[in-house]
Write an enzyme that holds these catalytic residues in place. Sequence first.
Site, PDB file in Angstrom:
ATOM      1  CG  HIS A 152     -35.014  17.086 -24.391  1.00  0.00           C
ATOM      2  ND1 HIS A 152     -35.623  16.009 -25.021  1.00  0.00           N
ATOM      3  CD2 HIS A 152     -34.488  16.599 -23.233  1.00  0.00           C
ATOM      4  CE1 HIS A 152     -35.462  14.930 -24.282  1.00  0.00           C
ATOM      5  NE2 HIS A 152     -34.780  15.258 -23.193  1.00  0.00           N
TER       6      HIS A 152
ATOM      7  CB  CYS B 240     -44.552  24.166 -13.072  1.00  0.00           C
ATOM      8  SG  CYS B 240     -45.212  24.841 -11.532  1.00  0.00           S
TER       9      CYS B 240
END
Length: 374
Positions: free
Chosen positions: A138, A153
């Site tokens: 998750h 990212c």
Amino acid sequence: MAPSHVLKCCQKVLAWVPVAFIALVVAWSYYAYVVELCVFTISSTAEKVVYLMVFHLSFVMFVWSYWKTIFTYPASPSNEFCLSKADKEQYEKEERPESQQEILRRAAKDLPIYTTTASRAIRYCDRCQLIKPDRCHHCSACDICVLKMDHHCPWVNNCVGFSNYKFFLLFLMYSLLYCLFVAATVLQYFIKFWTLCHRKAAENCPKNELQNTHAKFHVLFLFFVAAMFFISILSLFSYHCWLVGKNRSTIETFRAPTFRNGPDKNGFSLGCSKNLREVFGDEKKYWLLPIFTSLGDGCNFPTRLVIMDPEQLTVSSQNEPAKSSGANQSFPTRPLSESQNRLLASDSQWVESGPEEENVKSGAKKHIISSLES
């Protein structure tokens, strides 16, 4: 409008700041290289043509892969991993963890799940209310469960996982080549402009020296930026190449997945060649293009531990469920998908035991030998 909703909106807007920064740097680098360097600085026509052709090829591939990494939505588990309405209500009513785990074990008995938590419990997401497939985690930033999640990212404002991991690798590779080409071709003009900046007077410069124009500031700064990004991206790209060879995600490197035999960081590794095919696909002509070619569905993965353990495989396929320390865990009997069977090859596919028990064992031994040789 509730304060929490305003805060979430602000967070979503701020999350795009790193992406906007990269976009501005890339746009400026395009202007600095094409206009200031190739148009105003380089005098040789042949040199201009060659530089512009190679530059635009690397630029297009870099932007294409970056775009795909950003705007490819993270893949989530399919509906079969969600609890039924009755099981969900019963799970929420139960207060004892043992009873909740029994409900999850019953719901997961036909699912292709081989990993558990460190305490040998079924991996369940209370936020998404579903049983987590192997390698699924998750993401708190995206607030969803992401298949084969590697990391979130901020530079792409997206989760890197099963749906876009190939795009992320290509983005790193093409950005590395882009920075290397820019730095290498700008170097000679960087040296000339740097030398020009340290001359006390323009009349002391030789006639073949570059003129002291505004282009020098773009060229000087372009080399520094390209070299800086090249060095930083090189380490990250090398690290992810190592991960692909080992068939691990960044999360699995720091927290090894737990199988029936315990934690094993190499549990999903099938050998370097097959690990590479799992990410990039079977057809090599598509490997360098940012189009999706990864094998599998992201929900189940071939694991060498299941195939390399014929004794436990025989026990688990009979009436008695496989037992692990701490809790009983029934492992799935569903066969692997077609793409995963291609990865494992015909001599090491996972087949149910019975009259063909000896064939399973011999196939397992062949897989062990081939894994050691690779």
